[in-house]
Each structure stands twice: as structure tokens, then as C-alpha cells.
Design an enzyme around this catalytic site. Structure first.
Site, short mmCIF file in Angstrom:
data_model
loop_
_atom_site.label_atom_id
_atom_site.label_comp_id
_atom_site.label_asym_id
_atom_site.label_seq_id
_atom_site.Cartn_x
_atom_site.Cartn_y
_atom_site.Cartn_z
CB SER A 121 11.60 -29.47 -51.47
OG SER A 121 13.12 -29.67 -52.43
CG ASP A 177 18.04 -29.43 -46.58
OD1 ASP A 177 18.51 -30.31 -47.49
OD2 ASP A 177 16.86 -29.05 -46.80
CG HIS A 208 15.35 -31.76 -48.40
ND1 HIS A 208 15.42 -30.37 -48.65
CD2 HIS A 208 14.31 -32.22 -49.29
CE1 HIS A 208 14.65 -30.31 -49.57
NE2 HIS A 208 14.14 -31.24 -50.20
#
Length: 272
Positions: A107, A214, A244
Site C-alpha cells: 500500500s 481492492d 486490499h
């Protein structure tokens, strides 16, 4: 689970907490780079798998995150965070001289890892980007359009199809539950622009992992960002139905199998 130890080191903007998973028979060093609002303690199972694969694993709680110093979830310059990660790599190299090093970022950590590869990629053997914030992240521009940043709590269900993952994150006192800070959003925007202009990864073997579903960091804009910086050796894995946190998904063993298989190939190329 593999044993880990923690200690504080000096960072650009204060003391940072390092978590290390040692390995007496180190085949490579893995630098784990965590995402926004979280901390390295959420990566115990990832590190355990990597240790069993032959890695000594290192990770740092970024400034303002976890047990590191700084205002919570405040990052004013991601270049400083990249510099902190590089200091960690230098420490790992001193502990394991001559051993190949790989970087694995999730991320926001994927964004940091991408910039890291642009600045220090010549010293890396492989790069893994999981659900990376790269290219365009509409959440940033949307929130910056408000005079006052709204408090938009994260739906824990966006993290994984496994409900226990979201529940654990929501109950974790070291996971930031508050709103974004304007300076952090501005730093995101600046870093995304810097990466887009920062050049490709060259021949660095790169693995891009992303959940097809996601909704926090959608794969479409990330693909645009990956295409802008990818080098000559890119492998991608888009997981059907995945959300995610692919390292915490219902198929996390498949995901970690893909990571270790990719690293085996990259390490073999380096040391045939």
C-alpha cells in the site's frame, strides 16, 4: 511463529522502532515496508514465512506510526521515510555482509518501495509491490478538495474477505483510526508526482500483487502507475475477489507462495 526482537534507531525525524526477525542461516535479507496507519507488528505471519524461506527480515515503523516517534499518521515528506528505510538496509547489510537484499512494500509501503527502487534499486535483488499506492490515488485529491479534511472511517471489510482481519485492525491501538492530516495528503500527492517522473526500475525483477476487488487502492490507477515506472522484468498477480491486504486475504498462502517463488527466481538469476 519466528521470534522477533525490537529496538529503537535514529531516523530523520526522531527515533524509529525496528522489528527484526533473525535467521541463523540467512540466504537473503527482506526489508518489509508497511502501509499507512499501521505498523510492523501486523506482518508477523509474512515475516515468519520469509524466515522459513531463508530470509532475515527487517522492518521499521515509519515516523508517526506504530511505536516510532512523531505525531500520529503525520508524514510531511516521504523522501525522509525512504531515507529511514535505507538506513535500515545499511544496518541489515552490516549484519549480513554480501547477502542479497529484497524490498517488499504494501500500500503506502508499496509507494515508498517504488521510490526506494528509484533511489537505491541498484543495490536490490528484487522488488515486491503489494496493492501499491502509485500512479493516481483519487482519495488524495478528493480529500484535499475540502477546506477541512472530513473524518471518513475505514470500513474494515475493505481490508480482506476474512472478517477477523478487519476486526483485529479496528481493535489494534497501534492502528490509526482517525482522519487523514492535510500535510500527509500533500506529501502523498508530491511523492506520486516524484515517482512518475523518477524513471523506471530498469532490469530489477519486480512483482506486482493486487486484489481485483481492492476498493481502497483500486488496481486500475495502480496499473497506470506501474506502467510508467516498470522495467524490463515485471511479473503481476491480480487475485480474483481479493481486497486490499492480499497478505491477509483468504488465499494468503497462495499469495505468499507467489512471493517466495518469485524470489527464488530472482535469487537464482543473481546467484546462478
Amino acid at each position: 511463529m519466528s521470534d522477533s526482537r525490537t529496538y529503537k534507531v535514529a531516523g530523520v525525524r526522531g527515533l524509529n522502532m525496528v522489528r527484526e526477525w533473525p535467521n541463523d542461516q540467512t540466504r537473503y535479507v527482506a526489508i518489509l515496508i508497511h502501509g499507512y496507519g499501521e505498523h510492523m507488528g501486523r506482518y508477523e505471519h509474512v515475516a515468519d514465512r520469509l524466515v522459513r524461506h531463508g530470509a532475515a527480515v527487517y522492518g521499521v515503523d515509519h515516523v508517526g506510526h506504530g511505536k516510532s516517534e512523531g505525531d500520529r499518521a503525520l508524514v510531511v515528506d516521504f523522501e525522509d521515510v525512504v531515507t529511514d528505510v535505507h538506513a535500515l538496509e545499511e544496518r541489515a547489510r552490516a549484519d549480513h555482509p554480501g547477502v542479497p537484499v529484497v524490498a517488499i512494500g504494501h500500500s503506502m509501503g508499496g509507494m515508498i518501495a517504488a521510490r526506494y527502487a528509484q533511489r537505491y534499486g541498484t543495490g536490490l535483488t528484487a522488488l515486491v509491490l503489494s496493492g501499491p499506492v502509485i500512479g493516481r490515488w483519487d482519495l488524495v485529491s478528493t480529500l484535499l478538495s475540502f477546506d477541512e479534511i472530513p473524518d471518513m472511517p475505514l470500513d474494515p471489510a475493505m481490508l480482506s474477505r476474512d472478517p477477523s482481519v478487519g476486526a483485529a485492525a479496528a481493535a489494534d491501538p497501534l492502528v490509526w483510526q482517525g482522519p487523514f492530516k492535510r500535510a500527509t495528503l500533500e506529501a502523498f500527492a508530491e511523492m506520486l508526482t516524484t515517482i512518475a517522473k523518477g524513471g523506471t526500475f530498469g532490469a530489477l525483477p519486480t512483482l506486482w500483487l493486487h486484489g481485483e476487488d481492492d476498493q481502497l487502492v483500486p488496481p486500475g490507477p495502480s496499473r497506470d502507475g506501474i506502467d510508467a515506472v516498470r522495467g524490463s522484468d515485471l511479473t503481476e498477480r491480480i487475485y480474483s475477489g481479493g481486497r486490499h491486504e492480499v497478505f491477509n486475504e483468504t488465499n494468503k498462502e497462495e499469495v505468499l507462495d507467489d512471493v517466495t517463488s518469485f524470489l527464488d527466481r530472482a535469487l537464482t538469476v543473481r546467484n546462478p
